[in-house]
Design a protein around this motif. Structure first.
Motif, PDB file in Angstrom:
ATOM      1  N   TYR A 100      32.482  92.624  65.407  1.00 39.47           N
ATOM      2  CA  TYR A 100      33.408  91.772  64.663  1.00 39.47           C
ATOM      3  C   TYR A 100      33.163  91.857  63.155  1.00 39.47           C
ATOM      4  CZ  TYR A 100      34.821  89.463  69.017  1.00 39.47           C
ATOM      5  OH  TYR A 100      35.335  89.182  70.259  1.00 39.47           O
ATOM      6  N   ILE A 101      34.242  91.608  62.425  1.00 39.14           N
ATOM      7  CA  ILE A 101      34.170  91.525  60.962  1.00 39.14           C
ATOM      8  C   ILE A 101      34.717  90.153  60.575  1.00 39.14           C
ATOM      9  CG2 ILE A 101      35.028  92.485  58.760  1.00 39.14           C
ATOM     10  CD1 ILE A 101      33.440  94.616  60.105  1.00 39.14           C
ATOM     11  N   LEU A 102      34.062  89.519  59.626  1.00 44.73           N
ATOM     12  CA  LEU A 102      34.513  88.194  59.192  1.00 44.73           C
ATOM     13  C   LEU A 102      35.570  88.328  58.091  1.00 44.73           C
ATOM     14  CD1 LEU A 102      33.661  85.097  59.603  1.00 44.73           C
ATOM     15  CD2 LEU A 102      32.538  85.366  57.394  1.00 44.73           C
ATOM     16  N   ARG A 103      36.705  87.644  58.286  1.00 43.02           N
ATOM     17  CA  ARG A 103      37.706  87.578  57.224  1.00 43.02           C
ATOM     18  C   ARG A 103      38.309  86.173  57.248  1.00 43.02           C
ATOM     19  NH1 ARG A 103      42.092  92.109  55.207  1.00 43.02           N
ATOM     20  NH2 ARG A 103      42.624  90.920  53.352  1.00 43.02           N
ATOM     21  N   ASN A 104      38.297  85.501  56.130  1.00 43.87           N
ATOM     22  CA  ASN A 104      38.774  84.115  56.024  1.00 43.87           C
ATOM     23  C   ASN A 104      38.184  83.229  57.128  1.00 43.87           C
ATOM     24  OD1 ASN A 104      40.360  84.836  53.873  1.00 43.87           O
ATOM     25  ND2 ASN A 104      42.083  85.417  55.216  1.00 43.87           N
ATOM     26  N   ASN A 105      36.868  83.338  57.304  1.00 44.17           N
ATOM     27  CA  ASN A 105      36.133  82.533  58.292  1.00 44.17           C
ATOM     28  C   ASN A 105      36.511  82.794  59.747  1.00 44.17           C
ATOM     29  OD1 ASN A 105      34.135  81.232  56.961  1.00 44.17           O
ATOM     30  ND2 ASN A 105      35.436  79.516  56.324  1.00 44.17           N
ATOM     31  N   GLN A 106      37.266  83.843  60.002  1.00 45.57           N
ATOM     32  CA  GLN A 106      37.647  84.227  61.379  1.00 45.57           C
ATOM     33  C   GLN A 106      36.959  85.544  61.718  1.00 45.57           C
ATOM     34  OE1 GLN A 106      40.230  83.199  63.558  1.00 45.57           O
ATOM     35  NE2 GLN A 106      40.686  81.353  62.373  1.00 45.57           N
ATOM     36  N   LEU A 107      36.581  85.687  62.991  1.00 43.68           N
ATOM     37  CA  LEU A 107      35.997  86.967  63.414  1.00 43.68           C
ATOM     38  C   LEU A 107      37.065  87.843  64.064  1.00 43.68           C
ATOM     39  CD1 LEU A 107      32.559  85.846  64.936  1.00 43.68           C
ATOM     40  CD2 LEU A 107      33.012  86.816  62.684  1.00 43.68           C
ATOM     41  N   TYR A 108      37.248  89.049  63.516  1.00 45.75           N
ATOM     42  CA  TYR A 108      38.220  90.005  64.064  1.00 45.75           C
ATOM     43  C   TYR A 108      37.472  91.216  64.608  1.00 45.75           C
ATOM     44  CZ  TYR A 108      41.711  87.473  61.347  1.00 45.75           C
ATOM     45  OH  TYR A 108      42.516  86.497  60.827  1.00 45.75           O
TER      46      TYR A 108
END
Ligand SMILES: Cc1cc2nc3c(=O)[nH]c(=O)nc-3n(C[C@H](O)[C@H](O)[C@H](O)COP(=O)(O)OP(=O)(O)OC[C@H]3O[C@@H](n4cnc5c(N)ncnc54)[C@H](O)[C@@H]3O)c2cc1C
Length: 469
Positions: A100-108
């Motif tokens: 996962y990668i964190l973007r805007n406090n979300q894990l994608y």
């Protein structure tokens, strides 16, 4: 003075002293020993392994350095086979493929197939379009003086740099893409452009070539560890070499004496001297700078210029019932744009068995290994560690939706963790080659040459052995 030995069949072999019993020193020793060389390994610490350190505290298994290695080279498998480690060997389970990668406090999840790439919300539509232009971008000049950041922005666009390469570089080097040289730090990546003209076309063609050489790319190689942690490997190598590995033996000086070297060391506080025809240094660059200071001022300067940022490895254990999200991956990495206090986290108990020892309801617990600092945040060196850990924990618990307290926590602070192959590194490497030519019998090895991963260190031992034989 003649200190060669008869290795059987009347063949004379050099006496070789190897300084450092990390994975580089031990693999080199193992290969030379097999060839019949009279070897001695001198190691400062009381245990073998160097950066590979495993500890068990209160039923929790903590790898303080590398948590895994990639089986990129057949030699790793051969050593495991030779040393009867198959029972101990564990491969990351299939969840390990999802990162996962964190973007805007979300894990994608990082997309790993073209359809997943088209669907992902990790990248904007314009970033996806930009990536498709990659095959039409021409070659650049001199990757040694080009940062990974310049290279990726030019070939793949800025968003791909920020949300794929920046966190990836943090995960591998704890490094900074603006400073790392693309050709020195990621030679295989640069080669795709240099040799084939682009990354997409190069990836396709190089898969065929690697198949022929029986090598695996870092993307496709299997990720391994051991039931009892990563230190199983150096421990087994050291056990195999027996008394040839001298622990708690710090080398204090190396002098040339005719065709030989005189190596002074302190073993369990007692001064000792050993002589050899060849000396292989596998200690970190800054430690080699001290050992070889009176050989060459230029060498000391080059060795000392290799930057090792600090890294704090934080180990946190929780009750599974307190974790509000699914544990279905390897872990996550954080792009610097997200402005967090840590680089990422490995979901250790998800990918490998036995990170929590059996009994005491192991199945109801989960452990995580977090990485803090690196070239992105070198100031951690001067920050109070308890305050830093409190901040990191708070951010981590928010991302993971954790409600309860840790049931166990510990950490290891590496003041000089991983050598950075920054722009200008090539000057150092060329100087080391020249130094070896001018000083036959001395070989400079270790993770500041030829790659930092455990797999690279194992692979490089073969080239070191070729320099000896
Ligand atoms: C926190 C961290 C996480 C990592 N994660 C990964 C990962 O997940 N996967 C991966 O592949 N790689 C990882 N790495 C990188 C990898 O672990 C190292 O690059 C590799 O183990 C280095 O091995 P080495 O033998 O070259 O050097 P070292 O392990 O540094 O060994 C050098 C040895 O020399 C000894 N020494 C120093 N001075 C003297 C002296 N004067 N006399 C005698 N002995 C001396 C030291 O005590 C040490 O044992 C990580 C590294 C760190 C620090």
């Amino acid at each position: 003075m003649n200190i060669t030995v008869d290795s059987g069949g009347g063949q004379k072999r050099d006496k070789v002293v190897i300084v450092g019993a990390g994975i580089s020193g031990l693999t080199t020793a193992y290969l030379l020993n097999k060839l019949g060389y009279d070897i001695t390994v001198l190691e400062k610490k009381k245990e073998p392994g160097g950066s590979i350190e495993t500890v068990v505290e209160k039923d929790f298994l903590f790898d303080r350095g590398p948590n895994s290695a990639l089986e990129t080279h057949p030699l790793i498998g051969q050593i495991i086979e030779d040393l009867d480690l198959k029972e101990q060997l564990v491969y990351a389970n299939k969840e390990g493929n999802k990162r996962y990668i964190l973007r805007n406090n979300q894990l994608y999840p990082l997309p790993i197939s073209p359809p997943a790439f088209l669907k992902t919300k990790l990248f904007s539509p314009s970033a996806k379009l930009r990536l498709m232009a990659e095959p039409f971008i021409g070659r650049s000049k001199d990757g040694y003086y080009q940062s990974i950041s310049e290279f990726v922005t030019r070939r793949l666009g800025k968003e791909f740099l920020d949300y794929a390469i920046n966190p990836f570089v943090a995960g591998v080097y704890a490094g900074n893409p603006e400073e790392l040289s693309v050709k020195s730090a990621f030679p295989k990546l640069y080669e795709l452009e240099e040799k084939y003209g682009g990354l997409i076309i190069g990836t396709i063609r190089s898969i065929k070539e690697r198949k022929r050489r029986a090598e695996k790319s870092k993307q496709s190689a299997k990720m391994l560890s051991f039931k009892d942690g990563m230190q199983v490997l150096p421990n087994a190598l050291a056990k195999h070499l027996g008394e040839k590995v001298k622990l708690h033996s710090e080398v204090t000086s190396i002098k040339k004496d005719g065709n030989c070297f005189k190596i002074d060391y302190m073993q369990d506080g007692e001064p000792r001297t050993i002589e050899s025809n060849k000396i292989i240094s596998t200690v970190p660059a800054y430690a080699a700078a001290n050992l070889f200071s009176h050989f060459d001022n230029g060498l000391t300067k080059h060795l000392n210029e290799i930057y090792y940022p600090p890294v704090l490895v934080l180990y946190l254990a929780y009750k599974k019932t307190d974790i509000g999200r699914l544990l279905d991956g390897f872990g996550f990495l954080i792009p610097s744009k997200e402005k967090k206090s840590f680089l990422g986290a490995i979901w250790s108990s998800v990918i490998f068995p036995n990170r929590i020892l059996n009994g005491n309801g192991a199945e109801n617990k989960a452990v995580f290994t977090l990485f803090v600092g690196g070239a992105r945040n070198p100031e951690i060196g001067s920050i109070d560690k308890e305050i830093l850990i409190g901040k990191v924990r708070k951010e981590f618990e928010e991302i993971m939706k954790i409600s309860g307290e840790t049931i166990f926590q510990t950490y290891k602070y590496w003041s000089k963790a991983i050598p950075q192959y920054n722009i200008g590194y090539i000057e150092h490497d060329r100087y080391f080659d020249e130094f070896e030519k001018k000083n036959p019998g001395i070989i400079l090895s270790g993770n500041y040459r030829g790659g930092i991963s455990v797999g690279d260190c194992v692979k490089n031992s073969e080239s070191v052995v070729n320099k000896v034989t």
